[in-house]
Design a protein around this motif. Structure first.
Motif, PDB file in Angstrom:
ATOM      1  N   ALA A  33       0.830  -1.299   0.039  1.00 55.77           N
ATOM      2  CA  ALA A  33      -0.019   0.074   0.068  1.00 55.77           C
ATOM      3  C   ALA A  33       0.803   1.190  -0.068  1.00 55.77           C
ATOM      4  CB  ALA A  33      -0.900   0.030   1.219  1.00 55.77           C
ATOM      5  N   GLY A  34       2.069   1.135   0.845  1.00 60.77           N
ATOM      6  CA  GLY A  34       2.869   2.391   0.706  1.00 60.77           C
ATOM      7  C   GLY A  34       3.663   2.669  -0.577  1.00 60.77           C
ATOM      8  N   ALA A  35       3.850   1.429  -1.047  1.00 59.90           N
ATOM      9  CA  ALA A  35       4.681   1.759  -2.289  1.00 59.90           C
ATOM     10  C   ALA A  35       3.805   2.065  -3.497  1.00 59.90           C
ATOM     11  CB  ALA A  35       5.237   0.134  -2.878  1.00 59.90           C
ATOM     12  N   THR A  36       2.242   1.829  -3.432  1.00 59.32           N
ATOM     13  CA  THR A  36       1.407   2.093  -4.405  1.00 59.32           C
ATOM     14  C   THR A  36       1.163   3.567  -4.352  1.00 59.32           C
ATOM     15  OG1 THR A  36       0.172  -0.072  -4.457  1.00 59.32           O
ATOM     16  CG2 THR A  36      -1.168   1.827  -5.006  1.00 59.32           C
ATOM     17  N   ARG A  37       0.996   3.926  -2.904  1.00 61.61           N
ATOM     18  CA  ARG A  37       0.906   5.326  -3.013  1.00 61.61           C
ATOM     19  C   ARG A  37       2.014   6.339  -3.234  1.00 61.61           C
ATOM     20  NH1 ARG A  37      -0.442   4.838   1.852  1.00 61.61           N
ATOM     21  NH2 ARG A  37       1.379   5.433   2.988  1.00 61.61           N
ATOM     22  N   ALA A  38       3.212   5.836  -3.031  1.00 57.34           N
ATOM     23  CA  ALA A  38       4.361   6.417  -3.533  1.00 57.34           C
ATOM     24  C   ALA A  38       4.671   6.807  -4.935  1.00 57.34           C
ATOM     25  CB  ALA A  38       5.718   5.797  -2.587  1.00 57.34           C
ATOM     26  N   ASP A  58       9.324  13.328   2.103  1.00 59.59           N
ATOM     27  CA  ASP A  58       8.615  14.510   2.961  1.00 59.59           C
ATOM     28  C   ASP A  58       6.993  14.096   2.848  1.00 59.59           C
ATOM     29  OD1 ASP A  58       9.078  17.095   4.055  1.00 59.59           O
ATOM     30  OD2 ASP A  58       8.153  17.887   2.127  1.00 59.59           O
ATOM     31  N   ARG A  59       6.758  13.405   1.863  1.00 57.75           N
ATOM     32  CA  ARG A  59       5.044  13.227   1.789  1.00 57.75           C
ATOM     33  C   ARG A  59       4.551  12.031   2.891  1.00 57.75           C
ATOM     34  NH1 ARG A  59       2.070  14.454  -3.868  1.00 57.75           N
ATOM     35  NH2 ARG A  59       3.059  16.420  -4.001  1.00 57.75           N
ATOM     36  N   GLY A  60       5.539  11.572   3.490  1.00 58.15           N
ATOM     37  CA  GLY A  60       5.125  10.407   4.428  1.00 58.15           C
ATOM     38  C   GLY A  60       5.663   9.149   3.892  1.00 58.15           C
ATOM     39  N   ALA A  61       6.327   8.919   2.895  1.00 60.22           N
ATOM     40  CA  ALA A  61       6.697   7.555   2.453  1.00 60.22           C
ATOM     41  C   ALA A  61       7.765   6.987   3.170  1.00 60.22           C
ATOM     42  CB  ALA A  61       6.895   7.422   0.791  1.00 60.22           C
ATOM     43  N   SER A  62       8.017   5.932   3.081  1.00 57.77           N
ATOM     44  CA  SER A  62       9.204   5.281   3.977  1.00 57.77           C
ATOM     45  C   SER A  62      10.207   5.515   2.789  1.00 57.77           C
ATOM     46  CB  SER A  62       9.228   3.799   4.153  1.00 57.77           C
ATOM     47  OG  SER A  62       8.643   3.080   3.069  1.00 57.77           O
ATOM     48  N   ARG A  63      11.613   5.334   3.189  1.00 58.38           N
ATOM     49  CA  ARG A  63      12.639   5.436   2.445  1.00 58.38           C
ATOM     50  C   ARG A  63      12.631   4.204   1.209  1.00 58.38           C
ATOM     51  NH1 ARG A  63      16.817   8.871   0.446  1.00 58.38           N
ATOM     52  NH2 ARG A  63      18.153   7.873  -0.713  1.00 58.38           N
ATOM     53  N   GLU A  64      12.319   2.980   1.652  1.00 57.76           N
ATOM     54  CA  GLU A  64      12.092   1.968   0.894  1.00 57.76           C
ATOM     55  C   GLU A  64      11.353   1.977  -0.128  1.00 57.76           C
ATOM     56  OE1 GLU A  64      11.626  -2.957   1.470  1.00 57.76           O
ATOM     57  OE2 GLU A  64      11.258  -1.708   3.291  1.00 57.76           O
ATOM     58  N   CYS A  65       9.926   2.643   0.154  1.00 58.94           N
ATOM     59  CA  CYS A  65       8.764   2.661  -0.570  1.00 58.94           C
ATOM     60  C   CYS A  65       9.203   3.824  -1.570  1.00 58.94           C
ATOM     61  CB  CYS A  65       7.596   2.933   0.240  1.00 58.94           C
ATOM     62  SG  CYS A  65       6.897   1.724   0.769  1.00 58.94           S
ATOM     63  N   ALA A  66      10.003   4.602  -1.293  1.00 60.81           N
ATOM     64  CA  ALA A  66      10.207   5.714  -2.120  1.00 60.81           C
ATOM     65  C   ALA A  66      11.054   5.460  -3.124  1.00 60.81           C
ATOM     66  CB  ALA A  66      10.647   6.995  -1.315  1.00 60.81           C
ATOM     67  N   GLU A  67      12.104   4.726  -2.844  1.00 60.58           N
ATOM     68  CA  GLU A  67      13.028   3.986  -3.654  1.00 60.58           C
ATOM     69  C   GLU A  67      12.498   3.055  -4.554  1.00 60.58           C
ATOM     70  OE1 GLU A  67      16.235   2.609  -1.447  1.00 60.58           O
ATOM     71  OE2 GLU A  67      17.172   4.565  -1.138  1.00 60.58           O
ATOM     72  N   GLU A  68      11.677   2.401  -4.263  1.00 60.19           N
ATOM     73  CA  GLU A  68      10.871   1.408  -5.070  1.00 60.19           C
ATOM     74  C   GLU A  68      10.155   2.194  -5.849  1.00 60.19           C
ATOM     75  OE1 GLU A  68       7.471  -2.182  -4.389  1.00 60.19           O
ATOM     76  OE2 GLU A  68       9.274  -1.710  -2.828  1.00 60.19           O
ATOM     77  N   ALA A  69       9.406   3.127  -5.691  1.00 63.66           N
ATOM     78  CA  ALA A  69       8.470   4.210  -6.500  1.00 63.66           C
ATOM     79  C   ALA A  69       9.436   4.574  -7.757  1.00 63.66           C
ATOM     80  CB  ALA A  69       7.850   5.232  -5.785  1.00 63.66           C
ATOM     81  N   ALA A  70      10.514   5.059  -7.216  1.00 64.05           N
ATOM     82  CA  ALA A  70      11.456   5.828  -8.286  1.00 64.05           C
ATOM     83  C   ALA A  70      11.892   4.875  -9.199  1.00 64.05           C
ATOM     84  CB  ALA A  70      12.692   6.428  -7.435  1.00 64.05           C
TER      85      ALA A  70
END
Length: 210
Positions: A64-69, A93-105
């Protein structure tokens, strides 16, 4: 814990997990992420409630976090070019974890939404055209916005020498015509052009051509 709610649409999957004491939590996943999870855990669409363990909960929460990111990242990129590092920072900064943010990128890079080389070049050309910045100033600007050295070098290299010369010549024609005879005024002119990213050698060559 139990899977007590499951609603699947074309764009979203709403997963509700309860603890058996009346408390529950809802997660929103992309259909592809849910499909992988459901397959891994052998969960169908009809049977509810379904007992689940802490590992399943953690994986649903991460998905869910990765989807949102990913969705937030696509919106951020639609507003303007960003480096991978800058995008990750904004997602965190929007609340995603570092792991989810990197996965999204990584996901957005694979899908072509994030292309550092192309975006760095577009920014470099824009700064050259609008601000008449030289290579040094543009290199510093791109670096400060998180673009990798490889992306910056590629962006700088894609702009022709003639374009760099024309930008500097335009600055000199607008601000320093005629070129100052007074040594103090010349020093000021060199300093001002250096702040815009031009070397003394580049300035001297441009002045000789005017």
């Amino acid at each position: 814990m139990f899977l007590i709610g499951l609603v699947i649409s074309d764009s979203d999957v709403f997963v509700t997990i309860g603890n058996g004491n009346g408390d529950s939590e809802e997660f929103v996943l992309s259909p592809n992420r849910w499909k992988k999870l459901a397959s891994a855990y052998g969960i169908g669409e009809a049977e509810e409630p379904v007992p689940v363990d802490a590992r399943f909960y953690d994986e649903v929460s991460h998905a869910a976090g990765a989807t949102r990111a990913v969705r937030d990242g696509a919106k951020i990129l639609s507003a303007g070019p960003k480096s991978r590092q800058e995008l990750i920072y904004k997602l965190c900064d929007r609340g995603a974890s570092r792991e989810c943010a990197e996965e999204a990128a990584d996901f957005l890079t694979k899908r072509g939404y994030l292309n550092e080389a192309q975006q760095a070049e577009a920014l470099a050309r824009s700064l050259l055209r609008r601000n008449r910045y030289g290579k040094l100033r543009i290199r510093a600007y791109l670096g400060s916005h998180g673009y990798t050295a490889a992306a910056v070098n590629e962006a700088i290299g894609e702009i022709s020498p003639a374009d760099w010369r024309e930008a500097l010549s335009e600055l000199i024609r607008r601000k320093y015509t005629p070129w100052p005879d007074d040594p103090n005024d010349r020093r000021k002119a060199y300093a001002a052009l250096a702040r815009l990213g031009y070397t003394a050698e580049e300035v001297r060559a441009a002045v000789r051509q005017e």
